[in-house]
Design a protein around this motif. Structure first.
Motif, short mmCIF file in Angstrom:
data_model
loop_
_atom_site.label_atom_id
_atom_site.label_comp_id
_atom_site.label_asym_id
_atom_site.label_seq_id
_atom_site.Cartn_x
_atom_site.Cartn_y
_atom_site.Cartn_z
N GLN A 191 0.82 -1.21 0.00
CA GLN A 191 0.00 0.00 0.00
C GLN A 191 0.86 1.26 0.00
O GLN A 191 0.53 2.25 -0.66
CB GLN A 191 -0.92 -0.01 1.22
CG GLN A 191 -2.01 -1.08 1.14
CD GLN A 191 -2.77 -1.21 2.45
OE1 GLN A 191 -2.19 -1.17 3.54
NE2 GLN A 191 -4.08 -1.36 2.35
N LEU A 192 1.97 1.22 0.72
CA LEU A 192 2.87 2.38 0.76
C LEU A 192 3.42 2.67 -0.63
O LEU A 192 3.39 3.82 -1.09
CB LEU A 192 4.03 2.11 1.71
CG LEU A 192 5.15 3.17 1.70
CD1 LEU A 192 4.63 4.50 2.25
CD2 LEU A 192 6.36 2.68 2.48
N HIS B 141 2.22 1.86 -3.53
CA HIS B 141 1.14 2.33 -4.40
C HIS B 141 0.82 3.79 -4.11
O HIS B 141 0.63 4.60 -5.02
CB HIS B 141 -0.11 1.47 -4.18
CG HIS B 141 -1.28 1.89 -5.03
ND1 HIS B 141 -1.32 1.71 -6.39
CD2 HIS B 141 -2.45 2.49 -4.70
CE1 HIS B 141 -2.46 2.18 -6.87
NE2 HIS B 141 -3.16 2.66 -5.86
N CYS B 142 0.81 4.15 -2.83
CA CYS B 142 0.55 5.53 -2.43
C CYS B 142 1.62 6.46 -2.99
O CYS B 142 1.31 7.54 -3.51
CB CYS B 142 0.51 5.61 -0.90
SG CYS B 142 0.42 7.28 -0.22
N GLU C 188 1.28 7.01 -6.75
CA GLU C 188 0.18 7.93 -7.05
C GLU C 188 0.62 9.39 -6.88
O GLU C 188 0.10 10.27 -7.55
CB GLU C 188 -1.02 7.64 -6.14
CG GLU C 188 -1.80 6.38 -6.52
CD GLU C 188 -3.07 6.25 -5.71
OE1 GLU C 188 -3.12 6.79 -4.58
OE2 GLU C 188 -4.03 5.62 -6.21
N LYS C 189 1.58 9.60 -6.00
CA LYS C 189 2.09 10.95 -5.78
C LYS C 189 3.27 11.27 -6.69
O LYS C 189 3.91 12.33 -6.56
CB LYS C 189 2.50 11.12 -4.32
CG LYS C 189 1.35 10.98 -3.33
CD LYS C 189 1.83 11.15 -1.90
CE LYS C 189 0.67 11.00 -0.93
NZ LYS C 189 -0.40 12.00 -1.17
N ILE D 35 4.52 9.22 7.08
CA ILE D 35 3.26 8.53 6.76
C ILE D 35 2.92 7.54 7.85
O ILE D 35 3.77 6.74 8.27
CB ILE D 35 3.37 7.81 5.40
CG1 ILE D 35 3.67 8.84 4.30
CG2 ILE D 35 2.10 7.04 5.08
CD1 ILE D 35 3.92 8.23 2.94
N GLY E 117 -1.95 4.96 6.74
CA GLY E 117 -1.41 5.56 5.53
C GLY E 117 -1.63 7.05 5.40
O GLY E 117 -1.28 7.64 4.37
N SER E 118 -2.16 7.68 6.42
CA SER E 118 -2.36 9.13 6.35
C SER E 118 -1.03 9.85 6.47
O SER E 118 -0.08 9.35 7.08
CB SER E 118 -3.29 9.58 7.48
OG SER E 118 -2.74 9.27 8.75
#
Length: 252
Positions: A178-179, A181-182, A185-186, A234, A239-240
């Motif tokens: 998930q990290l 992928h995050c 996206e950025k 993060i 994941g915020s």
């Protein structure tokens, strides 16, 4: 005089965190499974580098098991890519485009050997390190773009017996998959596989894990194209983004 200062903020409060559980991408799962399969092979010491220097046995983790060994004699015959007073290295590309790197680190009072594997299109580096006598010292999985470990790390005594296992992902609900992928996206991309060693990448950042109080976090340092160095903190729970920092120019 201008001095470049990276604002570290709350990072001074961080201490290194051990123990975490990760959910890898399907590709990295496959790669990791392949890495674990190596542990099931019989113990041997053939006069070749390819594959045989991963000679291992699941019984290594128990008393009386055959200690996994680095083939020192074969390495000495094959080393060629880097040879100097502190470090010697041999590399090979396997049929699946995996880059396998055999190394020897030398200091005044010690010698350590290593086998590192960089699988194609994987963010992970699979590591085995060995004592001067050739016995296994440690094994673990590290993200290529940083000092962050994932999965289970194992540490052995000088006679090759398992001493400790560390779950590098304990407490992390926001997974490594998930990290990454995050970050993608950025627009933040870290190197994969062979690209790192072939210098086919433009990454100059780092990803690491830390604790702050009772919370676990990822810390990502990166430099956008044409931008200034930035840092993201993060949450390892959801994941915020807890904080974001940028370099500050100070005039003296």
């Amino acid at each position: 005089m201008k001095i470049l200062i990276i604002v570290m903020g709350i990072l001074s409060l961080f201490s290194s965190c051990t123990g975490r559980k990760v959910k890898l991408t399907e590709e990295d799962k496959s790669v990791q499974n392949g890495y674990e399969v190596e542990e099931n092979k019989s113990c041997f010491d053939h006069d070749t580098l390819s594959g045989n220097m991963f000679s291992s046995n699941k019984g290594n983790d128990t008393i009386g098991g055959c200690p996994e060994r680095f083939n020192i004699a074969a390495f000495e015959r094959h080393k060629k890519d880097i040879v100097d007073k502190c470090y010697e290295e041999y590399r090979e590309i396997l049929n699946d485009d995996t880059l396998r790197e055999y190394g020897k680190y030398m200091s005044e009072d010690d010698v350590e050997y290593s086998i590192l594997e960089y699988h194609k299109d994987s963010y992970l580096c699979y590591q085995k390190r060995y004592y001067k006598n050739g016995n296994i010292k440690s094994r673990g999985i590290q993200i290529i773009g940083g000092d962050m470990y994932t999965g289970i790390s194992r540490y052995y005594s000088i006679d090759g017996k398992l001493q400790e296992e560390v779950n590098e992902d304990e407490g992390y609900l926001f997974t490594f998959e998930q990290l990454m992928h995050c970050l993608e996206e950025k627009g933040i991309y870290s190197p994969k596989g062979v690209k790192l060693l072939m210098r086919d990448f433009s990454w100059n950042g780092q990803i690491s894990k830390h604790t702050i109080g009772d919370s676990v976090v990822y810390v990502v340092t990166y430099t956008p194209d044409g931008g200034t160095k930035s840092q993201l903190v993060i949450s390892g729970k959801d994941g915020s983004i807890i904080n974001k920092y940028q370099c500050v120019i100070v005039d003296n």
